[in-house]
Design a protein around this motif. Structure first.
Motif, PDB file in Angstrom:
ATOM      1  N   ILE A  66       0.846  -1.232  -0.033  1.00 29.90           N
ATOM      2  CA  ILE A  66      -0.127  -0.161  -0.098  1.00 29.90           C
ATOM      3  C   ILE A  66       1.061   1.236   0.113  1.00 29.90           C
ATOM      4  N   LYS A  67       1.876   1.248   0.809  1.00 32.67           N
ATOM      5  CA  LYS A  67       2.746   2.265   0.829  1.00 32.67           C
ATOM      6  C   LYS A  67       3.422   2.679  -0.352  1.00 32.67           C
ATOM      7  N   LEU A  68       4.043   1.534  -1.018  1.00 32.12           N
ATOM      8  CA  LEU A  68       4.777   1.743  -2.292  1.00 32.12           C
ATOM      9  C   LEU A  68       3.759   2.236  -3.363  1.00 32.12           C
ATOM     10  N   ALA A  69       2.446   1.864  -3.607  1.00 35.54           N
ATOM     11  CA  ALA A  69       1.825   2.306  -4.355  1.00 35.54           C
ATOM     12  C   ALA A  69       1.436   3.515  -4.327  1.00 35.54           C
ATOM     13  N   GLY A  70       0.951   4.018  -2.970  1.00 36.24           N
ATOM     14  CA  GLY A  70       0.683   5.391  -2.789  1.00 36.24           C
ATOM     15  C   GLY A  70       1.878   6.725  -2.939  1.00 36.24           C
ATOM     16  N   GLU A  71       2.878   5.930  -2.556  1.00 37.17           N
ATOM     17  CA  GLU A  71       4.052   7.130  -2.891  1.00 37.17           C
ATOM     18  C   GLU A  71       4.215   7.094  -4.446  1.00 37.17           C
ATOM     19  N   LEU A  72       4.256   6.020  -5.139  1.00 35.73           N
ATOM     20  CA  LEU A  72       4.195   6.205  -6.639  1.00 35.73           C
ATOM     21  C   LEU A  72       3.128   7.214  -7.096  1.00 35.73           C
ATOM     22  N   PHE A  73       1.958   7.046  -6.599  1.00 38.85           N
ATOM     23  CA  PHE A  73       0.740   7.754  -7.130  1.00 38.85           C
ATOM     24  C   PHE A  73       0.968   9.396  -6.607  1.00 38.85           C
ATOM     25  N   ARG A  74       1.736   9.529  -5.489  1.00 35.72           N
ATOM     26  CA  ARG A  74       2.095  10.948  -5.622  1.00 35.72           C
ATOM     27  C   ARG A  74       2.818  11.575  -6.549  1.00 35.72           C
ATOM     28  N   GLU A  75       3.380  10.912  -7.653  1.00 35.71           N
ATOM     29  CA  GLU A  75       4.215  11.378  -8.521  1.00 35.71           C
ATOM     30  C   GLU A  75       3.710  11.156  -9.985  1.00 35.71           C
ATOM     31  N   LYS A  76       3.007  10.210 -10.015  1.00 37.02           N
ATOM     32  CA  LYS A  76       2.708   9.487 -11.335  1.00 37.02           C
ATOM     33  C   LYS A  76       1.118   9.155 -11.268  1.00 37.02           C
ATOM     34  N   GLY A  77       0.529   8.836 -12.647  1.00 33.72           N
ATOM     35  CA  GLY A  77      -0.526   8.562 -13.004  1.00 33.72           C
ATOM     36  C   GLY A  77      -1.209   7.184 -12.602  1.00 33.72           C
ATOM     37  N   ILE A  78      -2.136   6.905 -12.648  1.00 32.19           N
ATOM     38  CA  ILE A  78      -2.673   5.513 -12.017  1.00 32.19           C
ATOM     39  C   ILE A  78      -2.113   4.366 -12.800  1.00 32.19           C
ATOM     40  N   VAL A 121       1.521   3.585 -12.364  1.00 35.67           N
ATOM     41  CA  VAL A 121       1.606   3.128 -11.096  1.00 35.67           C
ATOM     42  C   VAL A 121       1.360   1.765 -11.307  1.00 35.67           C
ATOM     43  N   ALA A 122       0.268   1.416 -12.122  1.00 29.56           N
ATOM     44  CA  ALA A 122      -0.134  -0.247 -12.251  1.00 29.56           C
ATOM     45  C   ALA A 122       0.890  -0.685 -13.198  1.00 29.56           C
ATOM     46  N   ASN A 123       1.456  -0.142 -14.108  1.00 28.79           N
ATOM     47  CA  ASN A 123       2.454  -0.733 -15.078  1.00 28.79           C
ATOM     48  C   ASN A 123       3.836  -0.971 -13.973  1.00 28.79           C
ATOM     49  N   GLU A 124       4.158  -0.031 -13.275  1.00 26.10           N
ATOM     50  CA  GLU A 124       5.435  -0.176 -12.467  1.00 26.10           C
ATOM     51  C   GLU A 124       5.163  -1.470 -11.344  1.00 26.10           C
ATOM     52  N   LEU A 125       4.107  -1.208 -10.946  1.00 23.23           N
ATOM     53  CA  LEU A 125       3.722  -2.432  -9.803  1.00 23.23           C
ATOM     54  C   LEU A 125       3.460  -3.787 -10.453  1.00 23.23           C
ATOM     55  N   GLY A 126       2.972  -3.870 -11.818  1.00 22.93           N
ATOM     56  CA  GLY A 126       2.720  -5.044 -12.517  1.00 22.93           C
ATOM     57  C   GLY A 126       1.141  -5.614 -11.983  1.00 22.93           C
ATOM     58  N   GLN A 127       0.527  -4.502 -11.685  1.00 20.89           N
ATOM     59  CA  GLN A 127      -0.983  -4.966 -11.139  1.00 20.89           C
ATOM     60  C   GLN A 127      -1.844  -4.555 -12.214  1.00 20.89           C
ATOM     61  N   SER A 128      -3.167  -4.906 -12.001  1.00 15.43           N
ATOM     62  CA  SER A 128      -4.200  -4.548 -12.882  1.00 15.43           C
ATOM     63  C   SER A 128      -4.720  -3.082 -12.265  1.00 15.43           C
ATOM     64  N   LEU A 129      -5.480  -2.326 -13.119  1.00 14.03           N
ATOM     65  CA  LEU A 129      -5.844  -0.978 -12.692  1.00 14.03           C
ATOM     66  C   LEU A 129      -6.839  -1.298 -11.399  1.00 14.03           C
ATOM     67  N   ASP A 130      -7.604  -2.165 -11.353  1.00 16.87           N
ATOM     68  CA  ASP A 130      -8.468  -2.539 -10.275  1.00 16.87           C
ATOM     69  C   ASP A 130      -7.854  -2.587  -8.879  1.00 16.87           C
ATOM     70  N   GLU A 131      -6.678  -3.279  -9.161  1.00 24.77           N
ATOM     71  CA  GLU A 131      -5.868  -3.801  -8.041  1.00 24.77           C
ATOM     72  C   GLU A 131      -5.029  -2.380  -7.422  1.00 24.77           C
ATOM     73  N   THR A 132      -4.605  -1.695  -8.521  1.00 27.92           N
ATOM     74  CA  THR A 132      -4.075  -0.513  -8.120  1.00 27.92           C
ATOM     75  C   THR A 132      -4.819   0.650  -7.599  1.00 27.92           C
TER      76      THR A 132
END
Length: 383
Positions: free
Chosen positions: A33-45, A48-59
């Motif tokens: 959760i922390k990693l996703a949120g801190e990425l979201f501070r600087e980037k679009g969703i 963030v999803a691509n960087e995490l390797g997650q689906s948009l819903d998961e992100t």
């Protein structure tokens, strides 16, 4: 079931509820959760999803939870869990940095899991719209904590003893004013200042209550008066009066008018009346402690009232004394006993009685220490 038993049961139930919630989330999920949120501070969703390797819903789900943890932190966990949780998410502090202040990394991980589990349980995650969510740059603390710091700051700013003794507190007061939305540095500064200043306050009080000879040897003109002890005594009584006003104990509230009268005359440097009030009220409070604690009376007056003699009242106070400003029980009681000659001379009209500023301060310090014990006793034992 007694009120104390009910309270203990409620505390245990709350701890068990937190434990069950904590078991439902791992620290790996917390860090995700922390990693996703801190990425979201600087980037679009999508980034963030691509960087995490997650689906948009998961992100989106991760970011929703991050937004709740940053914007709506719980106040219903232990204070250190709350502070570290806020720093970890809202303050973007790493686990490694937090672990440096703790006994172990595992301790911090468990506290963060507590914080996350309870905060998420208290909030409606699904109602959050990721597209409109705002993540503040600065950490957000629960209102109860910001209000606590404001009150601390107000209390510190109201203290008016000599600057030499309270320079550290003044610095901390200013620091808290500047950092009321970033509480951890403020609390750390306050803790350090208090650890430096408390011994000075203790020494001032201990010096104040021993600053006398017997009446036949006492000379007011030769006394080295300590203004710090007087300032502590006066400011403490003012706070105790405020506390008594909040107590639901009629016997204690009946003293308020007398104490306010004494403070007013003391501020005008008229010490005779305040000395009578300080000594008599302290004696009344010692009597109250004996009655409340079920001490057997020593005798009865000719009017049928129970009487507690000095030794009984002194010994009861010594047993119940709570260590005001870390002043040792032995030093407090020994000096109180030694001051008895002055008390007796003052209250019984002895020609050799003194009513100077120093005797007023000594009488007030003894009253303060007794009031502190009485208020603590009332809070714990009087319904």
């Amino acid at each position: 079931m007694s009120d104390l038993s009910k309270l203990r049961e409620m505390v245990e139930e709350e701890a068990e509820r937190r434990r069950q919630l904590r078991e439902q989330i791992s620290f790996e999920e917390c860090s995700e959760i922390k990693l996703a949120g801190e990425l979201f501070r600087e980037k679009g969703i999508e980034e963030v999803a691509n960087e995490l390797g997650q689906s948009l819903d998961e992100t989106r789900n991760l970011i929703k939870r991050y937004a709740v943890l940053v914007n709506s932190p719980t106040e219903n966990v232990p204070a250190m869990a709350m502070l570290r949780g806020v720093k970890y998410y809202g303050g973007q502090v790493s686990l490694e940095e937090l672990s440096e202040e703790a006994d172990s990394r595992e301790e911090v991980e468990e506290e963060i899991r507590d914080f996350v589990a309870v905060t998420l349980d208290e909030n409606d995650i699904e109602s959050i719209e990721v597209d409109s969510v705002e993540i503040p740059e600065d950490a957000v603390y629960p209102e109860i904590m910001t209000e606590t710091v404001r009150k601390v700051q107000q209390s510190l700013s109201s203290i008016s003893p000599p600057p030499a003794l309270y320079t550290g507190l003044a610095d901390v007061s200013a620091r808290i004013s500047e950092t009321v939305t970033n509480l951890q540095p403020a609390f750390e500064s306050l803790s350090r200042a208090i650890s430096r200043i408390l011994p000075e306050i203790t020494r001032a009080i201990e010096g104040g209550v021993s600053n006398f000879d017997s009446p036949k040897d006492y000379d007011p003109d030769r006394v080295r008066f300590d203004e710090s002890a007087e300032a502590i005594a006066v400011s403490s009584l003012e706070r105790f009066v405020e506390q008594i006003e909040r107590e639901e104990v009629p016997e204690l509230r009946s003293y308020i008018e007398r104490l306010e009268f004494a403070l007013e005359h003391h501020s005008d440097e008229q010490y005779v009346a305040p000395i009578f009030v300080f000594i008599s009220v302290q004696d009344g409070l010692m009597d109250w402690l004996c009655r409340q604690d079920g001490v057997t009376p020593d005798d009865q007056s000719r009017f049928g009232d129970d009487i507690y003699r000095w030794d009984t009242k002194r010994d009861t106070l010594a047993r119940l004394y709570e260590g005001w400003y870390d002043v040792d029980t032995g030093k407090f009681i020994q000096n109180l006993d030694a001051f008895y000659q002055h008390r007796n001379a003052i209250m019984h009209g002895d020609p050799l009685a003194y009513f100077d500023r120093n005797i007023a301060t000594i009488s007030l310090l003894f009253l303060d220490a007794t009031l502190y014990t009485v208020i603590e006793y009332a809070d714990q034992n009087v319904e």
